[in-house]
Write a protein that holds these residues in place. Structure first.
Motif, short mmCIF file in Angstrom:
data_model
loop_
_atom_site.label_atom_id
_atom_site.label_comp_id
_atom_site.label_asym_id
_atom_site.label_seq_id
_atom_site.Cartn_x
_atom_site.Cartn_y
_atom_site.Cartn_z
N ALA A 86 0.80 -1.24 -0.09
CA ALA A 86 -0.23 0.13 -0.16
C ALA A 86 0.99 1.41 -0.01
CB ALA A 86 -0.97 -0.14 1.08
N HIS A 87 2.01 1.14 0.71
CA HIS A 87 3.04 2.41 0.75
C HIS A 87 3.66 2.52 -0.68
CE1 HIS A 87 6.07 5.19 2.65
NE2 HIS A 87 6.71 4.51 1.71
N ALA A 88 4.08 1.50 -1.26
CA ALA A 88 4.32 1.68 -2.64
C ALA A 88 3.46 2.09 -3.62
CB ALA A 88 5.21 0.37 -2.93
N PHE A 89 2.24 1.66 -3.41
CA PHE A 89 1.21 2.07 -4.38
C PHE A 89 0.72 3.42 -4.34
CE2 PHE A 89 -3.36 1.99 -5.71
CZ PHE A 89 -3.32 1.46 -6.89
N ALA A 90 0.64 3.80 -2.79
CA ALA A 90 0.28 5.33 -2.77
C ALA A 90 1.50 6.29 -3.24
CB ALA A 90 0.07 5.53 -1.26
N HIS A 91 2.78 5.68 -3.23
CA HIS A 91 3.72 6.66 -3.90
C HIS A 91 4.00 6.40 -5.52
CE1 HIS A 91 5.36 8.39 -0.38
NE2 HIS A 91 5.01 7.24 0.38
N GLY A 92 3.01 5.49 -6.09
CA GLY A 92 2.87 5.43 -7.47
C GLY A 92 4.19 4.24 -7.97
N ASP A 93 4.73 3.75 -7.08
CA ASP A 93 5.76 2.42 -7.35
C ASP A 93 4.99 1.23 -7.61
OD1 ASP A 93 8.04 1.10 -7.75
OD2 ASP A 93 8.97 1.61 -6.04
N ILE A 94 4.34 0.86 -8.69
CA ILE A 94 3.70 -0.45 -8.78
C ILE A 94 4.54 -1.54 -8.82
CG2 ILE A 94 1.94 -1.33 -10.39
CD1 ILE A 94 0.84 1.31 -9.10
N PRO A 95 5.70 -1.54 -9.34
CA PRO A 95 6.64 -2.71 -9.45
C PRO A 95 6.98 -3.17 -7.95
CG PRO A 95 7.39 -1.34 -11.22
CD PRO A 95 6.20 -0.55 -10.32
N ALA A 96 7.20 -2.13 -6.89
CA ALA A 96 7.52 -2.54 -5.73
C ALA A 96 6.33 -2.82 -5.00
CB ALA A 96 8.19 -1.22 -5.00
N ALA A 97 5.26 -2.47 -5.45
CA ALA A 97 3.72 -2.81 -4.86
C ALA A 97 3.54 -4.27 -4.81
CB ALA A 97 2.83 -1.94 -5.20
N LEU A 98 3.60 -4.56 -6.35
CA LEU A 98 3.53 -5.92 -6.90
C LEU A 98 4.77 -6.88 -6.19
CD1 LEU A 98 2.78 -5.48 -10.68
CD2 LEU A 98 1.08 -6.50 -8.85
N GLY A 99 5.71 -6.50 -6.08
CA GLY A 99 6.74 -7.25 -5.35
C GLY A 99 6.36 -7.57 -3.86
N SER A 100 5.88 -6.58 -3.01
CA SER A 100 5.41 -6.77 -1.64
C SER A 100 4.33 -7.64 -1.46
CB SER A 100 5.17 -5.45 -1.13
OG SER A 100 6.48 -4.44 -0.82
N ASN A 101 3.32 -7.40 -2.28
CA ASN A 101 2.10 -8.28 -2.40
C ASN A 101 1.25 -8.09 -3.42
OD1 ASN A 101 -0.28 -9.51 -1.70
ND2 ASN A 101 -0.27 -9.38 0.57
N ALA A 102 1.50 -8.83 -4.51
CA ALA A 102 0.74 -8.70 -5.74
C ALA A 102 -0.77 -9.13 -5.52
CB ALA A 102 1.19 -9.77 -6.61
N LEU A 103 -1.04 -9.74 -4.49
CA LEU A 103 -2.55 -10.04 -4.38
C LEU A 103 -3.22 -8.95 -3.93
CD1 LEU A 103 -4.69 -12.25 -4.97
CD2 LEU A 103 -4.32 -13.07 -2.41
#
Length: 161
Positions: A86-103
């Motif tokens: 969620a932190h990465a997604f909120a910052h627009g870092d989609i690859p990091a968001a997918l790497g942390s929890n793709a589901l």
């Protein structure tokens, strides 16, 4: 057998009466702003939660509690890595968001579609809850279970946070 009992006429149908004092009125349809209050409130809560997670980095120790399942068993639950995602997604870092929890990222997209559908239906005055077949719920549960098992196996290390 009594003749008067068998020849009794049925009770006549009740005569409709206009609403008056002491009689219930049909509820007035809710206004559009009132109908939209729940979806707007839910979105405000989600934005606030994402704003908090964006401001308070879950990668820094001590800000959030540790997952009890991971702490006591070493097993990643389906939500492990969700705050980092969620932190990465909120910052627009989609690859990091997918790497942390793709589901979780898939869950964000599903939430967006469900919320948008809910908002449009309520805005148009339609019932807010379309029916969902039980098979969809069973499928979602099976997906969570498979995701959890695979991310805890050696070949599924890419899904681990």
């Amino acid at each position: 057998m009594d003749a008067s009992a068998s020849s009794a006429a049925p009770d006549p149908a009740p005569v409709p009466r206009a609403p008056g004092p002491g009689l219930p009125h049909a509820p007035a349809p809710a206004s559009r702003p009132r109908r939209l209050a729940a979806p707007v409130g839910v979105m405000a809560a989600v934005v606030a939660a994402f704003g908090y997670v964006a401001a308070v980095d879950p990668n820094e120790p001590g800000h959030y509690p540790v997952c009890p399942l991971l702490r006591f068993t070493g097993v990643f639950c389906p939500g492990c890595g969700g705050l980092r995602s969620a932190h990465a997604f909120a910052h627009g870092d989609i690859p990091a968001a997918l790497g942390s929890n793709a589901l979780a990222v898939v869950g964000y997209a599903v939430f967006a579609v469900v919320w948008l559908t809910w908002t449009v239906r309520v805005s148009r005055g339609l019932p807010p809850r379309p029916s969902v077949a039980p098979a969809w719920w069973w499928g979602a549960g099976a997906l969570l279970l498979v995701f959890t098992v695979i991310r805890n196996l050696p070949f599924g290390a890419a899904l681990a946070p």
